[in-house]
Write an enzyme that holds these catalytic residues in place. Structure first.
Site, short mmCIF file in Angstrom:
data_model
loop_
_atom_site.label_atom_id
_atom_site.label_comp_id
_atom_site.label_asym_id
_atom_site.label_seq_id
_atom_site.Cartn_x
_atom_site.Cartn_y
_atom_site.Cartn_z
N HIS A 1 41.92 25.70 94.62
CA HIS A 1 42.26 25.55 93.00
C HIS A 1 43.69 26.03 92.75
O HIS A 1 43.94 26.21 91.76
CB HIS A 1 41.29 26.55 92.21
CG HIS A 1 40.01 25.85 92.31
ND1 HIS A 1 39.38 24.78 91.77
CD2 HIS A 1 38.73 26.54 92.73
CE1 HIS A 1 38.25 24.36 91.84
NE2 HIS A 1 37.51 25.44 92.61
N ARG B 1 29.17 30.58 87.22
CA ARG B 1 30.21 29.56 87.80
C ARG B 1 31.08 30.62 88.84
O ARG B 1 31.19 29.85 89.85
CB ARG B 1 31.07 29.01 86.78
CG ARG B 1 32.12 28.30 87.17
CD ARG B 1 32.05 26.95 87.95
NE ARG B 1 31.71 27.35 89.37
CZ ARG B 1 31.26 26.60 90.19
NH1 ARG B 1 31.16 25.32 90.00
NH2 ARG B 1 31.42 26.82 91.69
N CYS C 1 31.11 30.07 92.94
CA CYS C 1 32.56 29.80 93.73
C CYS C 1 32.54 30.96 94.90
O CYS C 1 33.07 30.41 95.88
CB CYS C 1 33.79 30.08 92.89
SG CYS C 1 34.31 28.50 92.17
#
Lengths: 272, 209
Positions: free
Chosen positions: A185, A229, A233
Site C-alpha cells: 500500500h 480489516r 491485512c
C-alpha cells in the site's frame, strides 16, 4: 425495509457473486466488478441489516448492569452518535488514551454495561455461526456519519504521537516475507492478481479506502469492521495477530484516518 | 527513471508538504523505540504465526527506518551481508522442472496464521508478476517477467543470478519488496530450481512465442 426489497437485494447479490467468477476470465479488475455490484444494489446494502442490529443493541438495556449504551460518549458528548465516527480516533480524557471506535465501544460496554472485557475481545469479529455485538454496534455508529466530512484531530500531543507511531507501524517490515503495510500500500496503481491496491500514503487513495470501511463483504456474506480489516491485512502480511483494539491498531487507524481527512464518510461500504 | 517513478515522487513530495506539521520528527529514535515496544506488546501467537515474527533482523530494521530508501553506503553493506548468506546448490545445477515451477508460481499460500503447519508454501509469483501469457490474473507490484528467458538467454551466469534473486532478492536490492524465499526457508532448493526453469526454460509458457 420490506420483504420485497430484501428479496431483490438477495437475488442481486447471488447474481453478483456468480458474475464475479465469470468476469475473472475476462480480466475485469475487481474494482470494476465491485462498481457493477454497487450500481445493481444502489438502493440498499446488506450492511443495513447489521446497522439495524447495532442500533437495537445500542438502545436496549444489556450486560450485568442492564444499561443501554445511550450514555456512551464517543467524543461529542454522552449519547451523541451523529458525526462521531468522522472524528475518530481521538484522545479521551477519562481513559487518557487515543481510542478508535471499537476501542471506545469496548470502554462503554465494560463501564456502562458491566460486560467483562475478555468476553468481548475473545470473539470480536462476526462469523457465519455468530454475529458480533461490538461489530454490529460499530456498523450502527459509522452509519450515523454518512455524508459527513472526515475531521480527525492531531492537535492533542497524544493524537499527534498516535499518528506518528501509526506511520512507523505502516512502514514496519518484519515476518518471514519481510512485508510492511507499505509493501502493498505504498505505491500507486499496483495490484495483487486482479485486486487493485490503494496507495495509503496518498490523500486520494486513503480517502477512498478509509471512508468505505466498515463494509459488507460479498465473498464472506458478513459486514466487517475496521478492526477486522486491519486484522486480515496483518494475516496476509504473515504477521502474528494484532490484539483487538490494541494501541498498535489504534495508532495505525489514526495514521490512515488522518490521511483520509477532508473526504465525506461513505460507509458502511460494499466490497468483493 | 520512468513516468511511474516521477508520479510517485511528485505524490510523495505533495503529501509530505501537506502533512509536514504532523510528520515533523519522523526520524525520532525515541519515538521509533516506542513504536517498536508497542508492536512487541500488541501482537500475539495465532496458529503458525508466532508473536516473535515481529522481531526484526538488521535488514528489516534498516528498511523500516528509512522507509525502503536506505543511504547508499548502508545499502551496499546490507546487500553484501545478505549475499554472503546465500546457499548455492551443492550440485552446481540451477534448473529444475518448469511444470512444477508453474504450479508453485500459481500458489499464493503459505505462512499465514490460517495456513496449517503441514500446508506447503507456494511461490506467490503471480501475486506480483506477469509470467505466462496464458495467466491473465497477475499482479503488478513486481516487474513483468514475461519472455524473461527469451530476453536473457540461459547461460550459467543468468541461471545463477535468477536462483540468487529467488533465494534472496535483498542481496541485489536491500529493500526490495520480494520475500527472501531461500533465506527465510519458505521454499526448498528443488522448488527454487523449478522456478528458475519456469523463467528460463525455452519450453516454459513464460517464453512461449
Amino acid at each position: 425495509m420490506n420483504t420485497d426489497k430484501l428479496a431483490s437485494m438477495l437475488l442481486v447479490l447471488a447474481f453478483a457473486a456468480s458474475g464475479a467468477v465469470q468476469a475473472e476470465e475476462k480480466a475485469v479488475s475487481d474494482s470494476e466488478k465491485i462498481e457493477q455490484y454497487r450500481e445493481m444494489i444502489s438502493d440498499g446494502n446488506p450492511a443495513d441489516f447489521d446497522e439495524m442490529r447495532g442500533e437495537e443493541l445500542w438502545k436496549k438495556p444489556g450486560g450485568p448492569k442492564q444499561a443501554s449504551l445511550e450514555k456512551c460518549d464517543l467524543g461529542k458528548g454522552a449519547g451523541v452518535v451523529k458525526g462521531a465516527y468522522a472524528e475518530l480516533p481521538r484522545y479521551f480524557k477519562d481513559t487518557r488514551m487515543v481510542q478508535d471506535l471499537e476501542s471506545r465501544l469496548l470502554t462503554c460496554m465494560t463501564t456502562l454495561q458491566g460486560i467483562p472485557e475478555e468476553e468481548i475481545t475473545a470473539k470480536p469479529f462476526a462469523s457465519d455461526k455468530k454475529p458480533s455485538d461490538i461489530s454490529s454496534l460499530a456498523s450502527y455508529v459509522v452509519g450515523q456519519s454518512k455524508g459527513i466530512k472526515m475531521a480527525v484531530s492531531t492537535k492533542h500531543p497524544k493524537e499527534k504521537e498516535a499518528y506518528q507511531i501509526g506511520k512507523l507501524i505502516f512502514n514496519y517490515r518484519a515476518g518471514p516475507y519481510d512485508f510492511a503495510c507499505s509493501t502493498c500500500h505504498g505505491t500507486s496503481g499496483s495490484r495483487i492478481r486482479m485486486q487493485d491496491l490503494p496507495n495509503l500514503n496518498t490523500k486520494e487513495d486513503a480517502q477512498t479506502a478509509y471512508t468505505s470501511w466498515p463494509a459488507y463483504r460479498v465473498s464472506q456474506g458478513l459486514t466487517r469492521s475496521f478492526q477486522w480489516r486491519l486484522n486480515d491485512c496483518f494475516r496476509q502480511q504473515r504477521f502474528p495477530e494484532p490484539k483487538f483494539a490494541s494501541e498498535a491498531t489504534v495508532a495505525l487507524t489514526m495514521f490512515l484516518a488522518v490521511n483520509a481527512n477532508g473526504a465525506e464518510y461513505a460507509g458502511p461500504g460494499l466490497k468483493r | 527513471m520512468n513516468a511511474k517513478h516521477i508520479i510517485g515522487m511528485v505524490m510523495t513530495v505533495s503529501l509530505a508538504t501537506a502533512s509536514a506539521s504532523v510528520l515533523a520528527g519522523s526520524h525520532d529514535s525515541k519515538l521509533e523505540a516506542k513504536a517498536t515496544a508497542i508492536i512487541k506488546r500488541d501482537f500475539r501467537d495465532k496458529g503458525i504465526a508466532k508473536a516473535d515474527r515481529v522481531n526484526q533482523d538488521a535488514l528489516q530494521a534498516a528498511c523500516s527506518k528509512y522507509e525502503d530508501d536506505v543511504p547508499d553506503k548502508l545499502k551496499a553493506k546490507l546487500e553484501a551481508a545478505q549475499a554472503k548468506e546465500i546457499k548455492w546448490p551443492a550440485d552446481g545445477k540451477y534448473m529444475g522442472d518448469w511444470k512444477a515451477g508453474e504450479k508453485l508460481a500459481q500458489s499464493g499460500r503459505g505462512m499465514t496464521w490460517s495456513d496449517k503447519p503441514e500446508d506447503p508454501a507456494g511461490g506467490n509469483c503471480y501475486n506480483c508478476h506477469q509470467l505466462s501469457a496464458k495467466e491473465i490474473s497477475y499482479g503488478t507490484i513486481g516487474p513483468s517477467l514475461r519472455n524473461y528467458g527469451n530476453k536473457k538467454g540461459m547461460k550459467e551466469e543468468v541461471q545463477r543470478s535468477v536462483y540468487g534473486h529467488i533465494y534472496n532478492a535483498k542481496a541485489y536490492n536491500a529493500c526490495a519488496n520480494m520475500p527472501r524465499f531461500g533465506h527465510m526457508g519458505i521454499l526448498s532448493e528443488a522448488q527454487m530450481k523449478d522456478l528458475v526453469a519456469l523463467l528460463l526454460d525455452p519450453e516454459s509458457p513464460v517464453n512461449a512465442k
